[in-house]
Design a protein around this motif. Structure first.
Motif, short mmCIF file in Angstrom:
data_model
loop_
_atom_site.label_atom_id
_atom_site.label_comp_id
_atom_site.label_asym_id
_atom_site.label_seq_id
_atom_site.Cartn_x
_atom_site.Cartn_y
_atom_site.Cartn_z
N SER A 113 69.10 23.04 63.78
CA SER A 113 68.59 24.37 63.48
C SER A 113 67.59 24.82 64.53
CB SER A 113 67.93 24.39 62.09
OG SER A 113 68.89 24.15 61.08
N ASP A 114 66.77 23.87 65.01
CA ASP A 114 65.79 24.18 66.05
C ASP A 114 66.47 24.46 67.39
OD1 ASP A 114 63.76 23.87 64.25
OD2 ASP A 114 63.27 21.82 64.83
N TYR A 115 67.50 23.67 67.71
CA TYR A 115 68.18 23.82 69.00
C TYR A 115 69.06 25.07 69.02
CZ TYR A 115 67.02 19.47 71.41
OH TYR A 115 66.37 18.48 72.09
N TYR A 116 69.72 25.33 67.91
CA TYR A 116 70.69 26.42 67.86
C TYR A 116 70.36 27.35 66.70
CZ TYR A 116 73.03 23.09 70.86
OH TYR A 116 73.31 22.21 71.86
N ALA A 117 69.14 27.90 66.74
CA ALA A 117 68.72 28.81 65.68
C ALA A 117 69.68 29.99 65.62
CB ALA A 117 67.30 29.30 65.95
N TYR A 118 70.11 30.32 64.40
CA TYR A 118 71.09 31.39 64.20
C TYR A 118 70.37 32.60 63.63
CZ TYR A 118 75.26 33.81 62.53
OH TYR A 118 76.25 34.73 62.31
N SER A 119 70.27 33.69 64.38
CA SER A 119 69.59 34.90 63.91
C SER A 119 70.62 35.90 63.42
CB SER A 119 68.76 35.52 65.04
OG SER A 119 69.58 35.82 66.14
N GLU A 120 70.44 36.35 62.18
CA GLU A 120 71.32 37.36 61.62
C GLU A 120 71.06 38.69 62.33
OE1 GLU A 120 73.12 35.00 58.49
OE2 GLU A 120 73.61 36.90 59.43
N GLN A 121 72.00 39.59 62.27
CA GLN A 121 71.81 40.89 62.89
C GLN A 121 70.69 41.66 62.17
OE1 GLN A 121 75.59 42.84 62.91
NE2 GLN A 121 76.42 41.56 64.51
N LEU A 122 70.53 41.42 60.88
CA LEU A 122 69.47 42.07 60.12
C LEU A 122 68.28 41.11 60.01
CD1 LEU A 122 71.71 43.65 57.36
CD2 LEU A 122 70.93 44.68 59.48
N LYS A 123 67.15 41.62 59.58
CA LYS A 123 65.92 40.83 59.62
C LYS A 123 65.69 40.04 58.33
CE LYS A 123 63.77 44.07 62.82
NZ LYS A 123 62.65 45.00 63.07
N TYR A 124 66.62 39.14 58.02
CA TYR A 124 66.47 38.25 56.87
C TYR A 124 67.38 37.06 57.06
CZ TYR A 124 70.07 41.72 55.88
OH TYR A 124 71.11 42.58 56.00
N ASN A 125 67.15 36.03 56.29
CA ASN A 125 67.96 34.81 56.37
C ASN A 125 68.93 34.79 55.19
OD1 ASN A 125 66.41 33.86 58.59
ND2 ASN A 125 64.84 33.17 57.17
N LEU A 126 70.20 34.83 55.50
CA LEU A 126 71.21 34.81 54.45
C LEU A 126 71.64 33.38 54.18
CD1 LEU A 126 73.51 37.82 55.36
CD2 LEU A 126 71.41 37.77 53.99
N ILE A 127 71.58 32.97 52.92
CA ILE A 127 72.03 31.65 52.50
C ILE A 127 73.20 31.85 51.54
CG2 ILE A 127 71.43 29.45 51.45
CD1 ILE A 127 69.94 29.99 54.05
N ARG A 128 74.40 31.50 51.99
CA ARG A 128 75.58 31.64 51.14
C ARG A 128 75.63 30.46 50.17
NH1 ARG A 128 74.67 33.30 56.39
NH2 ARG A 128 76.27 34.71 57.18
N VAL A 129 75.95 30.73 48.92
CA VAL A 129 75.95 29.69 47.88
C VAL A 129 77.27 29.74 47.13
CG1 VAL A 129 74.66 28.69 45.96
CG2 VAL A 129 73.47 30.17 47.59
N ASP A 161 74.07 28.30 55.88
CA ASP A 161 73.21 29.29 56.52
C ASP A 161 73.93 30.19 57.54
OD1 ASP A 161 73.55 27.81 58.85
OD2 ASP A 161 71.53 26.96 58.86
N GLY A 162 75.23 30.06 57.64
CA GLY A 162 75.98 30.88 58.58
C GLY A 162 76.59 30.06 59.69
N ILE A 163 75.95 28.92 60.00
CA ILE A 163 76.50 27.97 60.97
C ILE A 163 76.57 26.58 60.36
CG2 ILE A 163 75.99 26.71 63.09
CD1 ILE A 163 75.20 29.15 64.43
N LEU A 164 75.52 26.16 59.66
CA LEU A 164 75.41 24.79 59.19
C LEU A 164 75.26 24.72 57.67
CD1 LEU A 164 72.81 23.50 61.82
CD2 LEU A 164 75.29 23.27 61.93
N PRO A 165 75.78 23.64 57.06
CA PRO A 165 75.54 23.41 55.63
C PRO A 165 74.09 22.95 55.44
CG PRO A 165 76.74 21.55 56.58
CD PRO A 165 76.63 22.59 57.66
N SER A 166 73.32 23.70 54.65
CA SER A 166 71.89 23.44 54.55
C SER A 166 71.48 22.69 53.30
CB SER A 166 71.13 24.77 54.63
OG SER A 166 71.62 25.70 53.68
#
Length: 406
Positions: A113-129, A161-166
């Motif tokens: 997550s630190d190396y490949y931080a994924y920024s959404e186009q909007l200003k929030y963190n989406l967590i799919r469940v 989180d959009g790239i990785l299972p969190s």
């Protein structure tokens, strides 16, 4: 050693991020290897990682063959004289402390997550469940959710989180058949690990409990969920005004309102029979009703406790929930998750942690090199094979750089 043109990240670089020091530290400073002669935790880690990546269908037999293979021992610098049998692997999976693999998984997730931080186009963190089910014959799986087909199932509820299972939870108890029970628990676990988070949890319509939504609001957990179109509610006010854009892309906005939702409160009468009485829950929520532009009879409803974003932003957020469905398909088709290697709950957790570690390696490789899922898995496996060849050439006194250009 990158084997493909235009690749920004190689397998050797990613494997180099696996915490060898942490693997050794946990093995040496915990009881995870107590009374174990051959299958030490670090060896089990490498065995499962290599087995998941190298086999189309994983089993305890293939893990036995993998451990006893000279190539596997060369790649991970293991003693050629050591061998194991299937029964030893089965017993080890059932008893080894799964927290060992949990700590490694959490470390790797944080590192990636630190190396490949994924920024959404909007200003929030989406967590799919969401959840997925894996089934086995009921006679084999002792603890599981019963279903009508004569099988028992294990439910995996995950956050993505959009790239990785969190994060994830494994459920085998009957009450967790309902997503109203399973999803709040996996969300609560994720929130505990993310202090001062600014997440929005994106949920399918499996979660419909008004009480749960109310609790989310009281704990400041923001969510966007698909709602049933016939939900009973009391409208407090409309959020549509003259400046509201009702064009939501493929959808048209019909309603955007602040509401109270009803819930069914269980009541036991004098005869002991249980029935439900409708009660309103006085927690303000936001109900968005839409219809498809292509088929006006197709309606979609969304419920959220976020009143700041536009209706289009809310519906766009929900569309991103599909990412976790694609992830589930990937780990089932490419990483053997649809098959239970261990039928013991402890072993199931170990296998899932290891599968998610393997998935993270491939997903970061995929994202960094702009590949499809299948291409990323295929090329990742090819690079692992070439790493093995390189080690064998070195051990044989040759020069691998003649073939493998750096």
């Amino acid at each position: 050693m990158t084997n493909f043109k235009n690749h920004k990240v190689s397998v050797s670089q990613l494997i180099g991020l696996i915490p060898e020091a942490l693997l050794t530290h946990l093995s040496s400073n915990t009881n995870v290897d107590y009374y174990t002669k051959v299958l030490h935790a670090k060896k089990v880690f490498y065995l499962l990682l290599y087995g998941i990546l190298d086999n189309e269908k994983l089993s305890q037999r293939t893990l036995e063959d993998t451990f006893n293979d000279s190539g596997f021992k060369v790649l991970f610098d293991l003693d050629e004289r050591e061998t194991v049998v299937r029964s030893s692997i089965s017993e080890r999976l059932s008893k080894i402390d799964y927290h060992y693999f949990k700590e490694v998984y959490e470390f790797i997730y944080t590192t990636f997550s630190d190396y490949y931080a994924y920024s959404e186009q909007l200003k929030y963190n989406l967590i799919r469940v969401d959840s997925t089910m894996v089934s086995e014959m009921s006679g084999k799986l002792k603890e599981g959710l019963d279903n009508k087909s004569g099988k028992k199932s294990v439910k995996y509820s995950m956050t993505f989180d959009g790239i990785l299972p969190s994060g994830f939870e494994v459920f085998t108890q009957a009450k967790f058949s309902s997503e109203d029970q399973a999803l709040p628990q996996v969300i609560a676990s994720h929130v505990l690990q993310n202090t001062n988070h600014k997440n929005i949890y994106v949920i399918d319509r499996g979660l419909q409990s008004t009480q749960t939504m109310s609790e989310f609001s009281s704990k400041k957990i923001e969510f966007v969920a698909r709602a049933k179109e016939n939900r009973k509610y009391e409208e407090l006010s409309s959020l549509i005004n003259s400046n509201t854009d009702c064009d939501l892309g493929s959808l048209t906005l019909l309603k955007d309102s602040k509401v109270y939702l009803y819930t069914g409160k269980p009541i036991q009468n004098k005869k002991g029979n249980l029935h439900y009485r409708e009660e309103i829950v006085q927690t303000p929520l936001r109900l968005i009703m839409t219809e498809s532009k292509n088929n006006r009879e197709y309606k979609m409803a969304f419920i959220t406790n976020n009143f700041d974003l536009t209706a289009k932003e809310i519906t766009d957020i929900y569309k991103k929930r599909w990412d976790i469905e694609v992830f589930f398909r990937f780990i089932k088709q490419e990483l053997n998750v649809s098959h239970l290697v261990s039928l013991n709950e402890n072993g199931i957790k170990v296998m899932l942690y290891m599968t998610l570690i393997a998935a993270m390696l491939i997903l970061v490789y995929k994202h960094a090199n702009n590949l499809s899922y299948k291409t990323a898995k295929r090329r990742f496996k090819m690079e692992v094979r070439n790493l093995l060849i390189r080690e064998i050439v070195i051990l044989s006194g040759g020069n691998p750089n003649i073939h493998f250009k750096t």
